[in-house]
Design a protein around this motif. Structure first.
Motif, PDB file in Angstrom:
ATOM      1  N   THR A   1      54.335  42.344  35.769  1.00 37.71           N
ATOM      2  CA  THR A   1      54.293  42.896  37.123  1.00 37.71           C
ATOM      3  C   THR A   1      54.857  41.914  38.139  1.00 37.71           C
ATOM      4  OG1 THR A   1      52.401  44.289  36.629  1.00 37.71           O
ATOM      5  CG2 THR A   1      52.725  43.726  38.947  1.00 37.71           C
TER       6      THR A   1
ATOM      7  N   ARG B   1      57.851  42.974  40.429  1.00 33.49           N
ATOM      8  CA  ARG B   1      57.578  43.260  41.841  1.00 33.49           C
ATOM      9  C   ARG B   1      57.954  42.121  42.777  1.00 33.49           C
ATOM     10  NH1 ARG B   1      54.503  47.987  42.909  1.00 33.49           N
ATOM     11  NH2 ARG B   1      54.874  47.301  45.049  1.00 33.49           N
TER      12      ARG B   1
ATOM     13  N   THR C   1      51.786  41.161  29.230  1.00 34.06           N
ATOM     14  CA  THR C   1      51.358  42.551  29.454  1.00 34.06           C
ATOM     15  C   THR C   1      49.861  42.748  29.194  1.00 34.06           C
ATOM     16  OG1 THR C   1      51.962  43.060  27.185  1.00 34.06           O
ATOM     17  CG2 THR C   1      53.617  43.520  28.871  1.00 34.06           C
TER      18      THR C   1
ATOM     19  N   ASP D   1      48.083  41.091  33.444  1.00 34.35           N
ATOM     20  CA  ASP D   1      49.082  42.014  33.985  1.00 34.35           C
ATOM     21  C   ASP D   1      48.429  43.280  34.529  1.00 34.35           C
ATOM     22  OD1 ASP D   1      51.884  42.640  34.488  1.00 34.35           O
ATOM     23  OD2 ASP D   1      51.578  44.248  33.029  1.00 34.35           O
TER      24      ASP D   1
ATOM     25  N   ALA E   1      49.049  44.515  38.311  1.00 35.59           N
ATOM     26  CA  ALA E   1      49.542  45.844  38.679  1.00 35.59           C
ATOM     27  C   ALA E   1      48.586  46.504  39.672  1.00 35.59           C
ATOM     28  CB  ALA E   1      49.708  46.700  37.428  1.00 35.59           C
TER      29      ALA E   1
END
Ligand SMILES: NC(=O)c1ccc[n+]([C@@H]2O[C@H](COP(=O)([O-])OP(=O)(O)OC[C@H]3O[C@@H](n4cnc5c(N)ncnc54)[C@H](OP(=O)(O)O)[C@@H]3O)[C@@H](O)[C@H]2O)c1
Length: 215
Positions: free
Chosen positions: A43, A47, A58, A62, A66
């Motif tokens: 993320t 982002r 992940t 993460d 998120a």
């Protein structure tokens, strides 16, 4: 209903700011250690760095990263976090985040210094400067958020002011497994927060402890 949310990094010994900043490295060398697990997430790569290659972790870190970006309609931050204390004489200072900051919302910067006109940035972020109480800036940010949540981004004293005023519905602290031994403390004067908020704890693969206070 709009919720007021804070996400903060802290060390195991409760420090949320780092020291030893220089012109080349204004956050100081410990900032990288404090935020390493977040900066490693997919993320953050997508982002904040604009990296769409799928790089990054992940796991649990993460999923919290998120959630940090999800459902925010306005942001509030202090003058130091925006960079006004580091660059007090630069009338054109536009924050640390480049031409397209990752907020994508109105951002209300609390400052006692002379009011500046709003600064519209690429990607939907506009910085507004306010000299007012936490209650009043929150009312304005809530209106601007249009039913989405308001995030108090920091820095430490601004986040603590909102917590002490009892205005925060959701506090998520990423506790890095490191001891800083110096800096600004996050938790002082917040005795009993666990009585007004439900506390959950999750340990990520990185060793980061995600503690969440929600009401
Ligand atoms: N751990 C984390 O997750 C995290 C996140 C963000 C930042 N940080 C750290 O936090 C530090 C910066 O935080 P900080 O506590 O020094 O400062 P800050 O909270 O960013 O800003 C505080 C300043 O904002 C202005 N201000 C605050 N409330 C105001 C009000 N109601 N009305 C008008 N102005 C108001 C005042 O500046 P003036 O009087 O000068 O205008 C005040 O000195 C940095 O070290 C950064 O690395 C940590």
């Amino acid at each position: 209903m709009t919720r007021v949310r804070i996400d903060m990094f802290a060390s195991l010994d409760g420090y949320a700011s780092t020291t030893g900043g220089t012109a080349d490295n204004p956050m100081g060398e410990d900032w990288g250690r404090l935020t390493a697990a977040y900066a490693a997430t997919r993320t953050f790569h997508e982002r904040v760095l604009g990296d769409t290659t799928g790089a990054g972790t992940t796991g649990i870190d993460d999923s919290h990263a998120a959630a940090h970006f999800d459902g925010i309609g306005a942001e509030i931050m202090g003058a130091a976090m925006f960079g006004l204390h580091a660059f007090p004489d630069d009338p054109d200072w536009k924050g640390w985040w480049g031409d397209q900051p990752p907020f994508g919302t109105p951002v209300y910067v609390l400052t006692h210094t002379a009011p500046r006109p709003p600064i519209p940035m690429q990607g939907g972020t506009t910085f507004h400067f306010r000299d007012t109480t936490v209650e009043d800036v929150l009312a304005e940010a809530t209106e601007a958020a249009g039913g989405s949540d308001v995030r108090v981004g920091g820095g430490v004293s601004t986040a603590r002011a909102f917590l002490r005023a009892g205005l925060v519905d959701h506090l998520h602290v990423m506790i890095a497994p490191i001891l800083l031994g110096r800096g600004t403390r996050l938790w002082d004067d917040l005795r009993g927060l666990e009585h007004t908020h439900k506390v959950t704890t999750e340990v990520a693969e990185s060793g980061t402890i995600h503690v969440t206070f929600t009401r």
